[in-house]
Motif scaffolding. Structure first.
Motif, PDB file in Angstrom:
ATOM      1  N   THR A  40      39.798  35.916  49.113  1.00  0.00           N
ATOM      2  CA  THR A  40      40.108  37.352  49.205  1.00  0.00           C
ATOM      3  C   THR A  40      39.115  37.974  50.191  1.00  0.00           C
ATOM      4  O   THR A  40      38.062  37.374  50.462  1.00  0.00           O
ATOM      5  N   GLY A  95      42.750  33.429  40.542  1.00  0.00           N
ATOM      6  CA  GLY A  95      44.152  33.023  40.527  1.00  0.00           C
ATOM      7  C   GLY A  95      44.928  33.486  41.750  1.00  0.00           C
ATOM      8  O   GLY A  95      45.878  32.809  42.176  1.00  0.00           O
ATOM      9  N   SER A  96      44.535  34.605  42.339  1.00  0.00           N
ATOM     10  CA  SER A  96      45.270  35.109  43.511  1.00  0.00           C
ATOM     11  C   SER A  96      45.079  34.169  44.707  1.00  0.00           C
ATOM     12  O   SER A  96      46.025  33.903  45.454  1.00  0.00           O
ATOM     13  N   THR A 117      36.814  30.709  40.635  1.00  0.00           N
ATOM     14  CA  THR A 117      35.660  31.572  40.316  1.00  0.00           C
ATOM     15  C   THR A 117      36.002  32.585  39.231  1.00  0.00           C
ATOM     16  O   THR A 117      35.241  33.514  38.986  1.00  0.00           O
ATOM     17  N   THR A 118      37.180  32.457  38.618  1.00  0.00           N
ATOM     18  CA  THR A 118      37.532  33.250  37.428  1.00  0.00           C
ATOM     19  C   THR A 118      38.006  32.253  36.364  1.00  0.00           C
ATOM     20  O   THR A 118      37.969  31.038  36.592  1.00  0.00           O
ATOM     21  N   THR A 125      47.628  24.144  36.988  1.00  0.00           N
ATOM     22  CA  THR A 125      49.069  24.206  36.721  1.00  0.00           C
ATOM     23  C   THR A 125      49.908  23.959  37.978  1.00  0.00           C
ATOM     24  O   THR A 125      49.480  24.287  39.088  1.00  0.00           O
ATOM     25  N   ILE A 127      52.438  25.678  38.498  1.00  0.00           N
ATOM     26  CA  ILE A 127      53.247  26.908  38.492  1.00  0.00           C
ATOM     27  C   ILE A 127      52.847  27.768  39.694  1.00  0.00           C
ATOM     28  O   ILE A 127      51.656  27.994  39.923  1.00  0.00           O
ATOM     29  N   LYS A 136      58.538  39.309  41.660  1.00  0.00           N
ATOM     30  CA  LYS A 136      57.741  38.073  41.667  1.00  0.00           C
ATOM     31  C   LYS A 136      58.586  36.928  41.126  1.00  0.00           C
ATOM     32  O   LYS A 136      59.052  36.968  39.984  1.00  0.00           O
TER      33      LYS A 136
HETATM   34  P1  NAD Z   1      42.059  37.543  41.191  1.00  0.00           P
HETATM   35  O1  NAD Z   1      42.096  36.182  41.752  1.00  0.00           O
HETATM   36  O2  NAD Z   1      43.063  38.528  41.697  1.00  0.00           O
HETATM   37  O3  NAD Z   1      40.596  38.124  41.376  1.00  0.00           O
HETATM   38  C1  NAD Z   1      40.317  39.476  41.043  1.00  0.00           C
HETATM   39  C2  NAD Z   1      39.174  40.011  41.900  1.00  0.00           C
HETATM   40  O4  NAD Z   1      37.962  39.384  41.505  1.00  0.00           O
HETATM   41  C3  NAD Z   1      39.340  39.689  43.383  1.00  0.00           C
HETATM   42  O5  NAD Z   1      38.898  40.789  44.125  1.00  0.00           O
HETATM   43  C4  NAD Z   1      38.411  38.508  43.594  1.00  0.00           C
HETATM   44  O6  NAD Z   1      37.946  38.405  44.914  1.00  0.00           O
HETATM   45  C5  NAD Z   1      37.300  38.854  42.628  1.00  0.00           C
HETATM   46  N1  NAD Z   1      36.539  37.685  42.166  1.00  0.00           N
HETATM   47  C6  NAD Z   1      37.023  36.499  41.755  1.00  0.00           C
HETATM   48  N2  NAD Z   1      36.040  35.704  41.363  1.00  0.00           N
HETATM   49  C7  NAD Z   1      34.890  36.395  41.530  1.00  0.00           C
HETATM   50  C8  NAD Z   1      33.522  36.100  41.286  1.00  0.00           C
HETATM   51  N3  NAD Z   1      33.141  34.943  40.742  1.00  0.00           N
HETATM   52  N4  NAD Z   1      32.606  37.026  41.587  1.00  0.00           N
HETATM   53  C9  NAD Z   1      32.971  38.225  42.085  1.00  0.00           C
HETATM   54  N5  NAD Z   1      34.260  38.574  42.324  1.00  0.00           N
HETATM   55  C10 NAD Z   1      35.200  37.662  42.043  1.00  0.00           C
HETATM   56  O7  NAD Z   1      42.186  37.527  39.587  1.00  0.00           O
HETATM   57  P2  NAD Z   1      42.676  36.413  38.562  1.00  0.00           P
HETATM   58  O8  NAD Z   1      42.832  37.113  37.279  1.00  0.00           O
HETATM   59  O9  NAD Z   1      41.814  35.215  38.626  1.00  0.00           O
HETATM   60  O10 NAD Z   1      44.086  35.963  39.113  1.00  0.00           O
HETATM   61  C11 NAD Z   1      45.252  36.730  38.907  1.00  0.00           C
HETATM   62  C12 NAD Z   1      46.423  36.097  39.629  1.00  0.00           C
HETATM   63  O11 NAD Z   1      46.512  34.723  39.293  1.00  0.00           O
HETATM   64  C13 NAD Z   1      47.766  36.733  39.257  1.00  0.00           C
HETATM   65  O12 NAD Z   1      48.553  36.889  40.418  1.00  0.00           O
HETATM   66  C14 NAD Z   1      48.391  35.719  38.327  1.00  0.00           C
HETATM   67  O13 NAD Z   1      49.788  35.766  38.328  1.00  0.00           O
HETATM   68  C15 NAD Z   1      47.851  34.420  38.879  1.00  0.00           C
HETATM   69  N6  NAD Z   1      47.793  33.344  37.880  1.00  0.00           N
HETATM   70  C16 NAD Z   1      48.597  32.273  38.065  1.00  0.00           C
HETATM   71  C17 NAD Z   1      48.582  31.216  37.158  1.00  0.00           C
HETATM   72  C18 NAD Z   1      49.436  30.026  37.407  1.00  0.00           C
HETATM   73  O14 NAD Z   1      49.370  29.044  36.680  1.00  0.00           O
HETATM   74  N7  NAD Z   1      50.249  30.037  38.429  1.00  0.00           N
HETATM   75  C19 NAD Z   1      47.728  31.252  36.040  1.00  0.00           C
HETATM   76  C20 NAD Z   1      46.916  32.379  35.868  1.00  0.00           C
HETATM   77  C21 NAD Z   1      46.943  33.418  36.794  1.00  0.00           C
END
Ligand code: NAD
Length: 353
Positions: A40, A95-96, A117-118, A125, A127, A136
């Motif tokens: 990102t 996840g993004s 990192t989350t 997955t 998916i 979506k």
């Molecule tokens: P994200 O990836 O959107 O991250 C949110 C924010 O946190 C971003 O600005 C990112 O840069 C920041 N960030 C991430 N890690 C950080 C860190 N360690 N330190 C500081 N900032 C950090 O959020 P998310 O909740 O991880 O992902 C959500 C997305 O993932 C959704 O689109 C969801 O549909 C998808 N997802 C998909 C699956 C799958 O199996 N396909 C599973 C779970 C989530």
């Protein structure tokens, strides 16, 4: 014991403090020499560090990953990968970012190395989700499953506490629904219970001290297990509601999961008693929906959809959408009860089994 089918997904995991240092070795293991790094805009500094570690094996950084993988972003990234002759994608972020890597792999077969990192769990997955004209679309495809995953707890220390709690409960949601999945199995049940317990222990510690490495490590371990459960077995009502709220009403992903989960569990409680017992045991509590609600509330996470900007008038529409194209669910979907579930989640009431 109930009969079951189980197909294990191929996955390679490198776990440990400082394991980011192994990124070059992992690229070699993939047989790749030209990595495109994805992130990102907020995580560009981390992507640059990865690029440095890769040296000449890094051919570029695409730093435009955003939530829900808009098709336009996916196409820009696919084009960049092709123009640079990339032979793998390194997705460093939440996840993004992993989702963007999956969108590339879906059309190119490029192997993905994920560095999460989350606690979202997407890296475990097959998916994927891509948003086109505000809708979506999700699917399962073995090509999008990352070939290798580096879990380095040190990279999660900067994850803000609020997002750490909601992202952790997002992971718990994968495991909780896995415990009552129509295609569940005993192996995934073990992973689910262990994953929920690890996150249940870690999140309050992270709330107290975001720099607590032991807790960060426990949480990432839990996220790995919970993500694996989502990768192997189906989703139910909770994920359907969150996909509707996120996809159609653009509510934030992790927060929405956090608010809806206690209510979805309460809805299913009478039809999934064994799963409820496992969730409650893992959280050291008596009642699963209440334990998840308390975990959110006591750690400062949002508990009401109205606090995410949801409009009450839209609840009927969410209910209608959730009734369509239903995911398998232990308790049949009843419109009146589902509408009440949404009302409770909207108002932030405790879950009502
Ligand atoms: P994200 O990836 O959107 O991250 C949110 C924010 O946190 C971003 O600005 C990112 O840069 C920041 N960030 C991430 N890690 C950080 C860190 N360690 N330190 C500081 N900032 C950090 O959020 P998310 O909740 O991880 O992902 C959500 C997305 O993932 C959704 O689109 C969801 O549909 C998808 N997802 C998909 C699956 C799958 O199996 N396909 C599973 C779970 C989530």
């Amino acid at each position: 014991m109930q009969s079951f089918n189980f197909t294990s997904l191929p996955s390679r995991v490198i776990f440990g403090d400082g394991s980011l240092a192994q990124v070059h070795k992992e690229i070699e293991w993939l047989g790749a020499k030209r990595a495109l790094i994805l992130c990102t805009p907020e995580q560009k500094a981390l992507a640059e560090k990865v690029s440095e570690l890769l040296g000449p094996c890094s051919v570029g950084i695409f730093d435009h990953a955003v939530m829900h993988v808009p098709i336009e972003t996916a196409e820009q990234a696919r084009q960049m990968a092709s123009q640079l002759g990339a032979d793998c994608a390194v997705a460093v972020g939440g996840g993004s970012t992993t989702g963007l890597g999956k969108a590339i792999a879906l059309v190119s077969n490029l192997p993905i190395l994920a560095i999460p990192t989350t606690y979202a769990g997407s890296e475990m997955t097959p998916i994927y989700g891509i948003t086109e004209s505000g809708v979506k679309k999700t699917g399962r495809d073995p090509r999008v499953l990352p070939k290798s995953v580096i879990y380095d707890p040190l990279l999660t220390v900067g994850l803000p506490v609020g997002l750490s709690i909601t992202s952790g409960i997002n992971a718990i949601a994968h495991a909780a629904e896995g415990l009552y999945a129509h295609d569940g199995n005993p192996i995934m049940n073990l992973l689910a219970e262990e994953g929920i317990a690890a996150l249940g222990r870690a999140l309050p510690q992270i709330k107290k001290d975001a720099q607590n490495i032991e807790a960060r490590s426990d949480a990432l371990y839990g996220a790995w297990l919970c993500g694996s459960v989502l990768g192997h077995v189906g989703m139910s009502l909770h994920h359907k509601l969150c996909h509707t709220l996120g996809g159609t009403f653009n509510l934030p992903h992790a927060e929405t999961h956090t608010i809806v989960l206690p209510h979805a569990l309460a809805y299913n409680a009478s039809h999934a008693t064994r799963a409820m017992k496992s969730i409650a045991n893992a959280l050291g509590a008596q009642d699963a929906p209440q334990a998840v609600f308390n975990l959110a509330l006591s750690n400062g996470a949002p508990v009401a959809l109205k606090d995410l900007g949801m409009v009450e008038n839209d609840l009927d529409r969410v209910c209608q959408l959730a009734m369509q194209n239903q995911y398998p669910n232990p308790r049949p979907l009843e419109q009146v009860a589902l509408r009440q579930l949404l009302q409770n989640a909207f108002e932030g009431k405790p879950p009502q089994s």
